[in-house]
Write a protein that holds these residues in place. Structure first.
Motif, PDB file in Angstrom:
ATOM      1  N   PRO A  26      19.058   6.419  -7.452  1.00 28.24           N
ATOM      2  CA  PRO A  26      19.600   7.722  -7.845  1.00 28.24           C
ATOM      3  C   PRO A  26      18.919   8.851  -7.085  1.00 28.24           C
ATOM      4  CG  PRO A  26      18.930   6.461  -9.772  1.00 28.24           C
ATOM      5  CD  PRO A  26      18.448   5.725  -8.576  1.00 28.24           C
ATOM      6  N   HIS A  27      19.672   9.895  -6.818  1.00 21.19           N
ATOM      7  CA  HIS A  27      19.090  11.087  -6.211  1.00 21.19           C
ATOM      8  C   HIS A  27      19.698  12.305  -6.900  1.00 21.19           C
ATOM      9  CE1 HIS A  27      22.732  10.414  -3.787  1.00 21.19           C
ATOM     10  NE2 HIS A  27      22.751  11.717  -3.619  1.00 21.19           N
ATOM     11  N   ALA A  28      19.022  13.434  -6.771  1.00 19.12           N
ATOM     12  CA  ALA A  28      19.438  14.630  -7.495  1.00 19.12           C
ATOM     13  C   ALA A  28      19.426  15.839  -6.582  1.00 19.12           C
ATOM     14  CB  ALA A  28      18.516  14.871  -8.686  1.00 19.12           C
ATOM     15  N   SER A  29      20.224  16.819  -6.953  1.00 16.33           N
ATOM     16  CA  SER A  29      20.166  18.134  -6.331  1.00 16.33           C
ATOM     17  C   SER A  29      19.969  19.137  -7.465  1.00 16.33           C
ATOM     18  CB  SER A  29      21.439  18.428  -5.538  1.00 16.33           C
ATOM     19  OG  SER A  29      22.577  18.314  -6.363  1.00 16.33           O
ATOM     20  N   VAL A  30      19.218  20.190  -7.189  1.00 13.65           N
ATOM     21  CA  VAL A  30      18.809  21.124  -8.235  1.00 13.65           C
ATOM     22  C   VAL A  30      18.922  22.549  -7.729  1.00 13.65           C
ATOM     23  CG1 VAL A  30      16.853  21.876  -9.654  1.00 13.65           C
ATOM     24  CG2 VAL A  30      17.194  19.454  -9.221  1.00 13.65           C
ATOM     25  N   VAL A  31      19.304  23.442  -8.629  1.00 12.84           N
ATOM     26  CA  VAL A  31      19.253  24.874  -8.370  1.00 12.84           C
ATOM     27  C   VAL A  31      18.387  25.479  -9.468  1.00 12.84           C
ATOM     28  CG1 VAL A  31      20.554  27.020  -8.230  1.00 12.84           C
ATOM     29  CG2 VAL A  31      21.523  24.917  -7.301  1.00 12.84           C
ATOM     30  N   VAL A  32      17.282  26.116  -9.073  1.00 15.22           N
ATOM     31  CA  VAL A  32      16.366  26.750 -10.021  1.00 15.22           C
ATOM     32  C   VAL A  32      16.588  28.257  -9.958  1.00 15.22           C
ATOM     33  CG1 VAL A  32      13.950  27.134 -10.636  1.00 15.22           C
ATOM     34  CG2 VAL A  32      14.666  24.907  -9.738  1.00 15.22           C
ATOM     35  N   HIS A  33      16.755  28.862 -11.131  1.00  9.97           N
ATOM     36  CA  HIS A  33      16.983  30.304 -11.197  1.00  9.97           C
ATOM     37  C   HIS A  33      16.425  30.838 -12.512  1.00  9.97           C
ATOM     38  CE1 HIS A  33      18.899  34.016 -10.017  1.00  9.97           C
ATOM     39  NE2 HIS A  33      19.493  34.104 -11.184  1.00  9.97           N
ATOM     40  N   HIS A  34      15.479  31.764 -12.433  1.00 13.97           N
ATOM     41  CA  HIS A  34      14.897  32.429 -13.602  1.00 13.97           C
ATOM     42  C   HIS A  34      14.426  31.447 -14.676  1.00 13.97           C
ATOM     43  CE1 HIS A  34      15.846  36.369 -12.130  1.00 13.97           C
ATOM     44  NE2 HIS A  34      17.122  36.076 -12.013  1.00 13.97           N
ATOM     45  N   GLY A  35      13.661  30.451 -14.294  1.00 10.08           N
ATOM     46  CA  GLY A  35      13.056  29.541 -15.264  1.00 10.08           C
ATOM     47  C   GLY A  35      13.958  28.454 -15.798  1.00 10.08           C
ATOM     48  N   THR A  36      15.156  28.337 -15.239  1.00  6.29           N
ATOM     49  CA  THR A  36      16.041  27.244 -15.638  1.00  6.29           C
ATOM     50  C   THR A  36      16.431  26.430 -14.407  1.00  6.29           C
ATOM     51  OG1 THR A  36      18.074  28.536 -15.397  1.00  6.29           O
ATOM     52  CG2 THR A  36      17.036  28.552 -17.574  1.00  6.29           C
ATOM     53  N   ALA A  37      16.693  25.167 -14.633  1.00  6.81           N
ATOM     54  CA  ALA A  37      17.096  24.275 -13.549  1.00  6.81           C
ATOM     55  C   ALA A  37      18.427  23.629 -13.898  1.00  6.81           C
ATOM     56  CB  ALA A  37      16.033  23.197 -13.332  1.00  6.81           C
ATOM     57  N   ARG A  38      19.368  23.774 -13.015  1.00  6.55           N
ATOM     58  CA  ARG A  38      20.659  23.092 -13.164  1.00  6.55           C
ATOM     59  C   ARG A  38      20.606  21.887 -12.239  1.00  6.55           C
ATOM     60  NH1 ARG A  38      23.167  25.899 -16.746  1.00  6.55           N
ATOM     61  NH2 ARG A  38      23.128  28.153 -16.705  1.00  6.55           N
ATOM     62  N   VAL A  39      20.833  20.712 -12.812  1.00 10.51           N
ATOM     63  CA  VAL A  39      20.605  19.456 -12.105  1.00 10.51           C
ATOM     64  C   VAL A  39      21.910  18.690 -11.954  1.00 10.51           C
ATOM     65  CG1 VAL A  39      19.323  17.283 -12.160  1.00 10.51           C
ATOM     66  CG2 VAL A  39      18.287  19.340 -13.114  1.00 10.51           C
ATOM     67  N   ARG A  40      22.093  18.085 -10.786  1.00 12.33           N
ATOM     68  CA  ARG A  40      23.202  17.158 -10.543  1.00 12.33           C
ATOM     69  C   ARG A  40      22.583  15.859 -10.052  1.00 12.33           C
ATOM     70  NH1 ARG A  40      28.540  17.274 -10.068  1.00 12.33           N
ATOM     71  NH2 ARG A  40      28.552  19.537 -10.276  1.00 12.33           N
ATOM     72  N   VAL A  41      22.852  14.766 -10.780  1.00 10.16           N
ATOM     73  CA  VAL A  41      22.298  13.453 -10.450  1.00 10.16           C
ATOM     74  C   VAL A  41      23.430  12.555  -9.952  1.00 10.16           C
ATOM     75  CG1 VAL A  41      21.133  11.420 -11.368  1.00 10.16           C
ATOM     76  CG2 VAL A  41      20.504  13.678 -12.204  1.00 10.16           C
ATOM     77  N   HIS A  42      23.189  11.906  -8.821  1.00 14.78           N
ATOM     78  CA  HIS A  42      24.148  10.955  -8.246  1.00 14.78           C
ATOM     79  C   HIS A  42      23.560   9.561  -8.417  1.00 14.78           C
ATOM     80  CE1 HIS A  42      26.220  14.283  -6.143  1.00 14.78           C
ATOM     81  NE2 HIS A  42      25.003  14.795  -6.111  1.00 14.78           N
ATOM     82  N   LEU A  43      24.357   8.640  -8.975  1.00 16.07           N
ATOM     83  CA  LEU A  43      23.828   7.302  -9.199  1.00 16.07           C
ATOM     84  C   LEU A  43      24.916   6.245  -9.071  1.00 16.07           C
ATOM     85  CD1 LEU A  43      24.751   6.653 -12.401  1.00 16.07           C
ATOM     86  CD2 LEU A  43      22.863   8.192 -12.801  1.00 16.07           C
ATOM     87  N   GLU A  44      24.462   4.998  -8.988  1.00 16.17           N
ATOM     88  CA  GLU A  44      25.339   3.834  -8.935  1.00 16.17           C
ATOM     89  C   GLU A  44      24.967   2.940 -10.103  1.00 16.17           C
ATOM     90  OE1 GLU A  44      25.143   2.025  -5.054  1.00 16.17           O
ATOM     91  OE2 GLU A  44      25.521   3.943  -4.050  1.00 16.17           O
ATOM     92  N   LEU A  45      25.978   2.330 -10.737  1.00 14.07           N
ATOM     93  CA  LEU A  45      25.754   1.499 -11.918  1.00 14.07           C
ATOM     94  C   LEU A  45      26.305   0.104 -11.716  1.00 14.07           C
ATOM     95  CD1 LEU A  45      26.853   4.037 -14.696  1.00 14.07           C
ATOM     96  CD2 LEU A  45      24.513   3.449 -14.026  1.00 14.07           C
ATOM     97  N   ASP A  46      25.773  -0.828 -12.527  1.00 16.18           N
ATOM     98  CA  ASP A  46      26.350  -2.163 -12.541  1.00 16.18           C
ATOM     99  C   ASP A  46      27.627  -2.118 -13.385  1.00 16.18           C
ATOM    100  OD1 ASP A  46      24.977  -1.650 -14.848  1.00 16.18           O
ATOM    101  OD2 ASP A  46      24.013  -3.603 -14.985  1.00 16.18           O
ATOM    102  N   TYR A  47      28.479  -3.115 -13.191  1.00 16.19           N
ATOM    103  CA  TYR A  47      29.742  -3.172 -13.912  1.00 16.19           C
ATOM    104  C   TYR A  47      29.949  -4.572 -14.418  1.00 16.19           C
ATOM    105  CZ  TYR A  47      34.672  -2.889 -14.976  1.00 16.19           C
ATOM    106  OH  TYR A  47      35.864  -2.933 -15.623  1.00 16.19           O
TER     107      TYR A  47
END
Length: 127
Positions: free
Chosen positions: A55-76
């Motif tokens: 998994p990897h993530a991208s983040v935007v930090v602004h005024h003490g908050t972090a908005r996170v987007r996580v990309h991952l792969e799962l088993d099925y």
């Protein structure tokens, strides 16, 4: 003649002493928070399929908050909703604990599903 005592010195305020630990500012780069979020997602998922990218993530930090987007792969097959909830919860906890940021949003994007070997091998069309 009258003399004024105090003059400019009487108007000065004593300098306030700020403890060394409270001076300055700390800025943690978005990419550092993203690495922490990606690691937290790996911790939440546990063992991954052999062919899955971590998994990897991208983040935007602004005024003490972090908005996170996580990309991952799962088993099925798996309970995709439960796995994503687990990742969200763990990312919020770890980023908050390690970096001290509020995380109001964690968007989880499932990039790929990997069939589990015990489930069966993928078969193409047969004629």
């Amino acid at each position: 003649m009258t003399s004024v005592t105090g003059g400019a010195e009487g108007l000065r305020r004593p300098p306030s002493v700020v403890p060394a630990g409270e001076r300055g500012a700390t800025r943690i780069a978005d990419r550092v928070v993203a690495k922490i979020a990606g690691r937290a997602a790996r911790e939440a998922l546990g063992e991954q399929p052999a062919a899955a990218a971590p998994p990897h993530a991208s983040v935007v930090v602004h005024h003490g908050t972090a908005r996170v987007r996580v990309h991952l792969e799962l088993d099925y097959p798996c309970d995709i909703g439960a796995r994503c909830r687990s990742v969200r919860r763990h990312v919020v906890e770890r980023v908050g604990a390690l970096v001290g940021l509020e995380v109001p949003e964690v968007a989880v994007q499932v990039e790929r599903l990997h069939p589990v070997a015990a489930y069966g091998t993928a078969q193409g069309r047969t004629r």
